[in-house]
Motif scaffolding. Structure first.
Motif, short mmCIF file in Angstrom:
data_model
loop_
_atom_site.label_atom_id
_atom_site.label_comp_id
_atom_site.label_asym_id
_atom_site.label_seq_id
_atom_site.Cartn_x
_atom_site.Cartn_y
_atom_site.Cartn_z
N ILE A 40 0.69 -1.20 -0.17
CA ILE A 40 -0.02 0.11 0.08
C ILE A 40 0.96 1.21 0.03
O ILE A 40 0.44 2.15 -0.71
N GLU A 41 1.86 1.44 1.02
CA GLU A 41 2.77 2.32 0.90
C GLU A 41 3.59 2.60 -0.59
O GLU A 41 3.68 3.84 -0.84
N ALA A 42 3.85 1.67 -1.11
CA ALA A 42 4.44 1.82 -2.44
C ALA A 42 3.57 2.26 -3.43
O ALA A 42 3.68 3.15 -4.14
N ALA A 43 2.26 1.77 -3.42
CA ALA A 43 1.20 2.36 -4.22
C ALA A 43 1.09 3.72 -3.91
O ALA A 43 0.79 4.89 -4.75
N VAL A 44 0.96 4.27 -2.79
CA VAL A 44 0.61 5.83 -2.58
C VAL A 44 1.98 6.66 -2.91
O VAL A 44 1.72 7.66 -3.13
N THR A 45 3.07 6.21 -2.54
CA THR A 45 4.22 6.72 -3.31
C THR A 45 4.13 6.79 -4.72
O THR A 45 4.48 7.96 -5.19
#
Length: 75
Positions: A57-62
């Motif tokens: 999820i953090e990769a997607a947000v970034t």
């Protein structure tokens, strides 16, 4: 930023959070991330089913933060 390439989910997550926080509000940092070739790693993390969901999820947000602002500024 080396931890972005770690298989340790916690280290990778910490690195992602630092990258995301650095690119928010800074076009120079966004360009730097693109120039450093980090986006392919972010995409790999997003697709890696062995990574914890929080990391993905953090990769997607970034990625979203990176592209939305970058394309908005360059269109």
């Amino acid at each position: 930023m080396d931890d972005l390439y770690s298989q340790d989910s916690n280290k990778c997550l910490s690195s992602l959070i630092c990258i995301k926080n650095s690119v928010i509000g800074s076009n120079r940092q966004k360009e730097s991330v693109i120039a450093q070739g980090i986006l392919p790693r972010l995409i790999y993390i997003l697709k890696d089913k062995n990574m914890k969901i929080a990391v993905r999820i953090e990769a997607a947000v970034t990625i979203g933060t990176q592209f939305l602002i970058f394309f908005a500024c360059n269109s």
